[in-house]
Design an enzyme around this catalytic site. Structure first.
Site, mmCIF file in Angstrom:
data_model
loop_
_atom_site.group_PDB
_atom_site.id
_atom_site.type_symbol
_atom_site.label_atom_id
_atom_site.label_comp_id
_atom_site.label_asym_id
_atom_site.label_seq_id
_atom_site.Cartn_x
_atom_site.Cartn_y
_atom_site.Cartn_z
ATOM 1 N N ARG A 99 79.038 -12.005 48.108
ATOM 2 C CA ARG A 99 78.109 -10.908 48.438
ATOM 3 C C ARG A 99 78.863 -9.623 48.751
ATOM 4 O O ARG A 99 78.264 -8.555 48.770
ATOM 5 C CB ARG A 99 77.193 -11.322 49.596
ATOM 6 C CG ARG A 99 76.114 -12.287 49.122
ATOM 7 C CD ARG A 99 75.462 -13.034 50.256
ATOM 8 N NE ARG A 99 74.674 -12.183 51.137
ATOM 9 C CZ ARG A 99 73.969 -12.639 52.162
ATOM 10 N NH1 ARG A 99 73.950 -13.948 52.420
ATOM 11 N NH2 ARG A 99 73.279 -11.824 52.911
ATOM 12 N N LYS A 196 63.475 -6.816 47.858
ATOM 13 C CA LYS A 196 63.916 -7.131 49.226
ATOM 14 C C LYS A 196 64.634 -5.924 49.821
ATOM 15 O O LYS A 196 65.474 -5.325 49.185
ATOM 16 C CB LYS A 196 64.864 -8.325 49.165
ATOM 17 C CG LYS A 196 65.467 -8.726 50.469
ATOM 18 C CD LYS A 196 66.147 -10.093 50.366
ATOM 19 C CE LYS A 196 67.370 -10.097 49.504
ATOM 20 N NZ LYS A 196 68.021 -11.404 49.455
ATOM 21 N N THR A 232 65.602 -14.882 53.440
ATOM 22 C CA THR A 232 65.119 -14.361 52.158
ATOM 23 C C THR A 232 64.000 -15.229 51.605
ATOM 24 O O THR A 232 62.952 -14.728 51.175
ATOM 25 C CB THR A 232 66.286 -14.296 51.144
ATOM 26 O OG1 THR A 232 67.274 -13.396 51.650
ATOM 27 C CG2 THR A 232 65.819 -13.841 49.774
HETATM 28 C C1 R5P Z 1 71.499 -12.235 48.336
HETATM 29 O O1 R5P Z 1 71.340 -11.227 47.680
HETATM 30 C C2 R5P Z 1 71.398 -13.607 47.785
HETATM 31 O O2 R5P Z 1 70.957 -13.642 46.479
HETATM 32 C C3 R5P Z 1 70.508 -14.454 48.667
HETATM 33 O O3 R5P Z 1 69.190 -13.979 48.576
HETATM 34 C C4 R5P Z 1 70.961 -14.416 50.086
HETATM 35 O O4 R5P Z 1 72.314 -14.761 50.160
HETATM 36 C C5 R5P Z 1 70.152 -15.318 50.968
HETATM 37 O O5 R5P Z 1 70.546 -15.131 52.296
HETATM 38 P P1 R5P Z 1 69.581 -15.482 53.497
HETATM 39 O O6 R5P Z 1 69.144 -16.901 53.287
HETATM 40 O O7 R5P Z 1 70.466 -15.315 54.714
HETATM 41 O O8 R5P Z 1 68.459 -14.518 53.497
#
Ligand code: R5P
Length: 320
Positions: A99, A196, A232
């Site tokens: 990331r 998002k 997310t």
């Molecule tokens: C981020 O852009 C990735 O694609 C995932 O959406 C992210 O790593 C998910 O992280 P979390 O579960 O902490 O929201």
């Protein structure tokens, strides 16, 4: 340097079970190797068999503790190089720091690039990985990178369970739309995208999400590369429910499952979450609605193909 017919697979401490399963697929024994820490916290590696001129695969996911996993990998590469291995492939099922792939704020690092530099400098000749956070990370390396994908396996898992009718595939953000599009193609389903917005500087707080696409009355399949805190997936599910979705399923390749993720994901909004075993997850962290399917056969087949000079791309002809 010529590479002998002999193929050797070794593992660090990140995920030995996956390495064993890969070896079972290849019908070979896992190579013997000591990887441990001295009392002064320094990591030591000794490869316990001859690897001179051999085609060597070092399996090490970026599992918790992530920095130890990375250090073990780098030291294993160095040990293999100094033992005159013919070719060294770093097999990194989950590529950590993915990331951190761009300078999106002032004075921040690009750690995914730094990690690539370290792996190359240590002496890896190739890298094999699965579902990078962003495909562009391949370009951080000046050595060949085989990025495999679990998209087809995961999509077909849901297809096999009859999740075909009235389904909409949902990307959790615009950056992940390509993966979701590939899934939608396999399932012959429409695509929706949730926009998002992360607002807190630690980037783990999701402030709001808007929806692009028609989901009303449909069954949604949320697709993502990894679950970290679970925020997310849950925020996406809340948006979908607000827009009239009936049932929600989800798949992600990498079960990072940090902090309270297991509890957060078990709030009843998502019926089933399917992950893979690119990372080890203790059974008590799987939660009632999470199950895992193995990528050992994908990695094993790709290793066999690279070793014998066959196409790896041919494994993924159905992913567009
Ligand atoms: C981020 O852009 C990735 O694609 C995932 O959406 C992210 O790593 C998910 O992280 P979390 O579960 O902490 O929201």
């Amino acid at each position: 340097m010529p590479v002998s017919e002999d193929l050797k697979v070794f593992t660090g401490n990140a995920h030995p079970q996956l390495a064993k399963d890969i070896c079972s697929h290849l019908n070979i024994a896992l190579g013997a190797c000591d990887v441990f820490k001295f009392s002064n916290d320094n990591t030591f590696v000794r490869i316990l068999e001859n690897v001179r001129e051999r085609d060597v695969y070092l399996v090490q996911s970026c599992a918790v503790p992530v920095n130890d996993s990375i250090m073990e990998l780098l030291i294993m590469i160095d040990a293999a190089k100094r033992a005159s291995a013919g070719r060294i492939t770093a097999v990194i099922p989950y590529y950590g720091y993915g990331r951190s792939d761009k300078k999106d704020q002032p004075r921040v690092p690009i750690t995914a690039r730094l990690l690539a530099n370290l792996i190359e400098t240590a002496g890896a000749n190739r890298v094999m990985t699965i579902d990078l956070h962003a495909g562009q990370i391949q370009g951080f390396f000046n050595i060949p990178v085989d990025e495999l994908t679990a998209v087809s396996m995961l999509a077909r898992h849901f297809q096999g369970k009859g999740l075909n009718e009235n389904v909409v595939v949902v990307a959790t953000d615009a950056g992940d739309a390509k993966r979701a599009r590939s899934t939608a193609n396999i399932l012959k389903a429409p695509l929706a995208i949730v926009e998002k917005v992360r607002t807190r500087n630690n980037m783990e707080q999701i402030e709001s999400s808007n929806l692009i696409g028609d989901v009303n009355g449909k069954t949604a399949l949320i697709v993502d590369d990894e679950i970290g805190t679970g925020g997310t997936v849950i925020a996406t599910a809340e948006t979908l429910m607000r827009h009239g979705v009936k049932d929600i399923y989800c798949y992600v390749t990498h079960p990072v499952l940090s902090g309270r993720a297991t509890e957060v994901l078990d709030d009843g909004s998502v019926k089933e979450i399917v992950v893979t075993d690119t990372l080890p997850v203790p059974s008590d962290r799987m939660g009632t609605n999470i199950s895992a399917i193995s990528v050992a056969s994908i990695l094993g087949e790709a290793i066999g193909r690279i070793h014998s000079g066959e196409s790896v791309g041919a494994m993924f002809n159905d992913v567009h």
